[in-house]
Design an enzyme around this catalytic site. Structure first.
Site, PDB file in Angstrom:
ATOM      1  N   ASP A  51       0.834  -1.169  -0.013  1.00  0.00           N
ATOM      2  CA  ASP A  51      -0.018  -0.155   0.078  1.00  0.00           C
ATOM      3  C   ASP A  51       0.846   1.198  -0.050  1.00  0.00           C
ATOM      4  OD1 ASP A  51       0.748   0.056   2.671  1.00  0.00           O
ATOM      5  OD2 ASP A  51      -1.171   0.653   3.436  1.00  0.00           O
ATOM      6  N   ASN A  76       7.802  -9.533   3.571  1.00  0.00           N
ATOM      7  CA  ASN A  76       6.803  -9.338   4.387  1.00  0.00           C
ATOM      8  C   ASN A  76       5.412  -9.978   3.888  1.00  0.00           C
ATOM      9  OD1 ASN A  76       5.331  -7.456   6.508  1.00  0.00           O
ATOM     10  ND2 ASN A  76       4.137  -6.788   4.654  1.00  0.00           N
ATOM     11  N   GLU A  77       4.807 -10.651   4.543  1.00  0.00           N
ATOM     12  CA  GLU A  77       3.529 -11.202   4.458  1.00  0.00           C
ATOM     13  C   GLU A  77       3.512 -11.924   3.169  1.00  0.00           C
ATOM     14  OE1 GLU A  77       0.440  -8.395   4.935  1.00  0.00           O
ATOM     15  OE2 GLU A  77       1.080  -7.943   7.020  1.00  0.00           O
ATOM     16  N   ASN A 124       1.718 -10.513  11.350  1.00  0.00           N
ATOM     17  CA  ASN A 124       0.939  -9.109  11.147  1.00  0.00           C
ATOM     18  C   ASN A 124      -0.492  -9.578  11.222  1.00  0.00           C
ATOM     19  OD1 ASN A 124       3.411  -8.547  10.674  1.00  0.00           O
ATOM     20  ND2 ASN A 124       3.057  -8.077   8.541  1.00  0.00           N
ATOM     21  N   TYR A 160      -4.626  -8.058  11.913  1.00  0.00           N
ATOM     22  CA  TYR A 160      -5.581  -7.044  11.891  1.00  0.00           C
ATOM     23  C   TYR A 160      -7.079  -7.485  12.261  1.00  0.00           C
ATOM     24  CZ  TYR A 160      -1.977  -4.528   9.886  1.00  0.00           C
ATOM     25  OH  TYR A 160      -0.802  -3.640   9.388  1.00  0.00           O
ATOM     26  N   TYR A 183      -9.611  -5.174   9.924  1.00  0.00           N
ATOM     27  CA  TYR A 183      -9.850  -5.597   8.503  1.00  0.00           C
ATOM     28  C   TYR A 183     -10.928  -6.913   8.664  1.00  0.00           C
ATOM     29  CZ  TYR A 183      -6.143  -2.865   6.149  1.00  0.00           C
ATOM     30  OH  TYR A 183      -5.259  -1.906   6.030  1.00  0.00           O
ATOM     31  N   GLU A 193       2.955  -6.519  13.376  1.00  0.00           N
ATOM     32  CA  GLU A 193       1.739  -5.495  12.656  1.00  0.00           C
ATOM     33  C   GLU A 193       0.663  -5.547  13.600  1.00  0.00           C
ATOM     34  OE1 GLU A 193       1.471  -4.863   8.501  1.00  0.00           O
ATOM     35  OE2 GLU A 193       3.598  -4.974   8.146  1.00  0.00           O
ATOM     36  N   TRP A 219       1.654  -1.144  13.996  1.00  0.00           N
ATOM     37  CA  TRP A 219       1.495  -0.715  12.722  1.00  0.00           C
ATOM     38  C   TRP A 219       1.013   0.859  12.809  1.00  0.00           C
ATOM     39  CZ3 TRP A 219       4.634  -1.683   8.884  1.00  0.00           C
ATOM     40  CH2 TRP A 219       4.499  -1.048   7.646  1.00  0.00           C
ATOM     41  N   LYS A 235      -2.647   4.646  10.201  1.00  0.00           N
ATOM     42  CA  LYS A 235      -2.572   3.792  11.280  1.00  0.00           C
ATOM     43  C   LYS A 235      -1.179   4.189  12.214  1.00  0.00           C
ATOM     44  CE  LYS A 235      -4.661  -0.272   9.226  1.00  0.00           C
ATOM     45  NZ  LYS A 235      -4.353   0.198   7.777  1.00  0.00           N
TER      46      LYS A 235
HETATM   47  C1  GCB Z   1      -0.269  -5.025   6.047  1.00  0.00           C
HETATM   48  C2  GCB Z   1       0.995  -4.827   5.340  1.00  0.00           C
HETATM   49  C3  GCB Z   1       1.285  -3.198   5.446  1.00  0.00           C
HETATM   50  C4  GCB Z   1       0.085  -2.293   5.279  1.00  0.00           C
HETATM   51  C5  GCB Z   1      -0.955  -2.812   6.366  1.00  0.00           C
HETATM   52  C6  GCB Z   1      -2.320  -1.962   6.361  1.00  0.00           C
HETATM   53  O1  GCB Z   1      -0.325  -6.114   6.348  1.00  0.00           O
HETATM   54  O2  GCB Z   1       2.260  -5.283   5.927  1.00  0.00           O
HETATM   55  O3  GCB Z   1       2.291  -2.818   4.493  1.00  0.00           O
HETATM   56  O4  GCB Z   1       0.198  -0.917   5.328  1.00  0.00           O
HETATM   57  O5  GCB Z   1      -1.149  -4.167   6.170  1.00  0.00           O
HETATM   58  O6  GCB Z   1      -2.284  -0.996   7.034  1.00  0.00           O
HETATM   59  O7  GCB Z   1      -3.112  -2.463   5.586  1.00  0.00           O
END
Ligand code: GCB
Length: 584
Positions: A161, A414-415, A443, A445, A449, A481, A526, A545
């Site tokens: 992103d 990463n991921e 990581n 969310y 999400y 994250e 994050w 974030k």
């Molecule tokens: C993730 C990514 C990171 C994004 C983040 C987000 O999993 O590793 O690069 O910025 O999510 O905020 O969506």
């Protein structure tokens, strides 16, 4: 790969400043790129070019640009060999001296150089042109895709992103070395009782006999504490002072090349922190003591200069990390400027050092936008060539950062889509250090999400997953994250998503869970600060974030984290001073 250094045998000329600048149009032939750029735009180096100009065509440009300036080789360099060094050309760079092409480099965040001794004489001026390309394809790291629309305009898309800032975001140098010189140094440290051990390898020009390489190690007061000779060996430091998180101590490891009659030919110093790293069971030990990571996933990102390295922001960011009680950060999602690594060494900040392999997961975007997932590991998507670029990115990162005491973990990607068919085939050959590959970085969310806004459901899911990993692997885990977009200044009595209150509640929920899981060895939120992203319907002027805004003002959450991390720090200090006194 040694960073250029001014020593009594080496000189450095910094080439930062304003360079002539132009976009390259698709029909311009490469032969024309070196032609003098006349009175057009001037671009600052170091800086990404995208946000500096007001022209949307520059901001959105996909393809080559060129930077150009005059350089004079110092007239005193007649006995020297000299090189142009580019700290970063994002993502591909071509260097020309007058009309001669001298080097190409692929990979936007690692340095490269080219010898130009044979091309320009001391005292002469030359035209230095650096062409930089920002295109990302399925065989670059990070990967991306270019589409050409009906009007012939190229459009770049990618799976990460953060905004695809481009240009010369780090310094450019002209530097000299003597004919017989040190090419590389590797130091690896260990501790035996109260002594520190520095195992070293010095690579010098082929003509230098090993016995002409001399080593001396000095402490922070400049006192010599160890000596050795030969291209490989060990230096023992009695009553060593360790490099500790939050309390850095750096020795200077100085290598010299001496001629047969003992004259100094070359000298170079590496800052060496003596410390040990070990994974034991589900614990991560630095100097034999369990370490709990607190801190951030970061970005090199500021207004106007994009990813341009800026020492003022660097120092300020480290000040904020100190203030909040952070002991670490991850170089998400690419290697950072070497100055940042040097500074982390000096400040005692622990670093997880990451390559630019981000976005190797096609299922994520189909998950966000719906639709059928394209396989990540296939001939048309991430393939053998992508893996080779990934392997090269790892080699270059390790070559650059191997001597930094601050680096305690390498993050190779990463991921990535690790559970998809083909992932093992992709990663196994990259896994040069599989015996050390034993920390799980997650990581997550939940509450953002997924289970959006429902922190009770999120808490249950998070705990269930972490307990699952703990049971399955018994390895240490870091939450690398977790975060929620938050608009600074937006408040809600109902703690609604996007408000500062929600961000606080979100983090408190994660921390309750972290504290219940034995194998958690750290948390990196994050993100450190809000940052710019590509245009997306769920991003309003970037990713929000951040714990700090893009201009580094604290959101309410900063105070909550400060309280928690300062508490963890105080407790660690108490425990370690207690264990120190019992050892004595
Ligand atoms: C993730 C990514 C990171 C994004 C983040 C987000 O999993 O590793 O690069 O910025 O999510 O905020 O969506």
């Amino acid at each position: 790969m040694l960073k250029p250094q001014a020593t009594s045998t080496r000189e450095l000329v910094n080439l930062d400043g304003l360079w002539s600048f132009a976009l390259v149009t698709d029909n311009e032939k490469e032969q024309a790129w070196t032609e003098p750029l006349q009175k057009g735009l001037e671009a600052p180096v170091p800086a990404s070019y995208n946000d500096v100009f007001l022209d949307r065509a520059i901001h959105d440009h996909v393809g080559w640009v060129r930077y150009q300036r005059q350089v004079i080789v110092p007239r005193g360099w007649s006995q020297e060999r000299y090189f142009v060094r580019v700290e970063a050309a994002t993502h591909q760079g071509l260097v020309f001296v007058n009309d001669t092409f001298v080097v190409e480099h692929i990979g936007g965040y690692t340095p490269f150089d080219a010898e130009i001794t044979h091309l320009v004489k001391p005292g002469q001026a030359f035209r230095l042109t650096i062409a930089v390309n920002n295109e990302l394809t399925n065989t670059t790291i990070p990967p991306g895709k270019i589409e050409v629309s009906a009007n012939g305009k190229k459009k770049q898309t990618y799976l990460h992103d953060f905004y695809n800032y481009a240009g010369l975001a780090r310094s450019v140098w002209l530097y000299s070395v003597p004919e017989q010189h040190i090419e590389d140094i590797t130091v690896v440290t260990d501790v035996q009782g109260s002594a520190g051990i520095i195992k070293y390898t010095v690579k010098a020009s082929d003509s230098v006999p090993s016995q002409q390489i001399k080593i001396s190690v000095t402490d922070e007061d400049g006192k010599v504490v160890g000596q050795a000779s030969g291209a490989q060996g060990e230096v023992k430091i009695d009553s060593v002072k360790l490099w500790q998180p939050g309390a850095a101590y750096l020795y200077q490891f100085q290598a010299q090349v001496r001629s047969a009659d003992a004259q100094l030919t070359d000298t170079y110093s590496v800052a060496a922190g003596v410390r040990t790293i070990e994974v034991r069971g589900n614990k991560f030990l630095i100097n034999n003591k369990p370490f709990y990571f607190t801190g951030f996933g970061k970005h090199e990102d500021t207004a106007v200069r994009g990813k341009g390295h800026d020492p003022a922001y660097m120092v300020h960011d480290f000040q904020l990390m100190d203030w909040i009680g952070a002991n670490s950060f991850r170089t998400s999602h690419y290697p950072y400027a070497e100055e940042v690594m040097d500074f982390a060494d000096r400040r005692g900040i622990v670093v997880i050092d990451e390559t630019a392999a981000v976005g190797l997961n096609l299922a994520i975007s189909s998950g966000l936008f719906g639709g059928v997932a394209t396989p990540t590991w296939s001939h048309e998507t991430c393939n053998d060539k992508t893996r080779e670029a990934n392997a090269q990115a790892i080699r270059e990162l390790v070559a650059r950062d191997k001597n930094h005491a601050c680096v305690v973990l390498w993050s190779v990607s990463n991921e990535p889509s690790s559970s998809e068919e083909g992932a093992r085939e992709y990663f196994e050959p990259l896994d040069l250090i599989s015996d050390l590959f034993d920390v799980l970085c997650l990581n997550r969310y939940y509450g953002w999400y997924t289970q959006m806004g429902d922190l009770e459901a999120a808490e249950a899911k998070l705990e269930e997953e972490l307990l699952g990993w703990e049971k399955k692997h018994g390895k240490p885990m870091i939450m690398t994250e977790y975060g929620a977009d938050t608009l600074a200044g937006l408040h809600s009595l109902h703690d609604l998503p996007w408000s500062e209150e929600f961000q606080v509640r979100f983090y408190k929920m994660y921390h309750r869970v972290h504290d219940r899981i034995e194998s958690m060895i750290g948390e990196q939120v994050w993100n450190f600060a809000d940052f710019q992203t590509s245009i997306q319907i769920f991003r309003v002027d970037g990713n929000k974030k951040g714990i700090f805004t893009r201009d580094r003002k604290p959101k309410t959450i900063a105070y909550t984290l400060r309280k928690r991390w300062m508490g963890i720090k105080a407790q660690t200090n108490r425990v370690s001073s207690h264990s120190d006194s019992t050892t004595l």
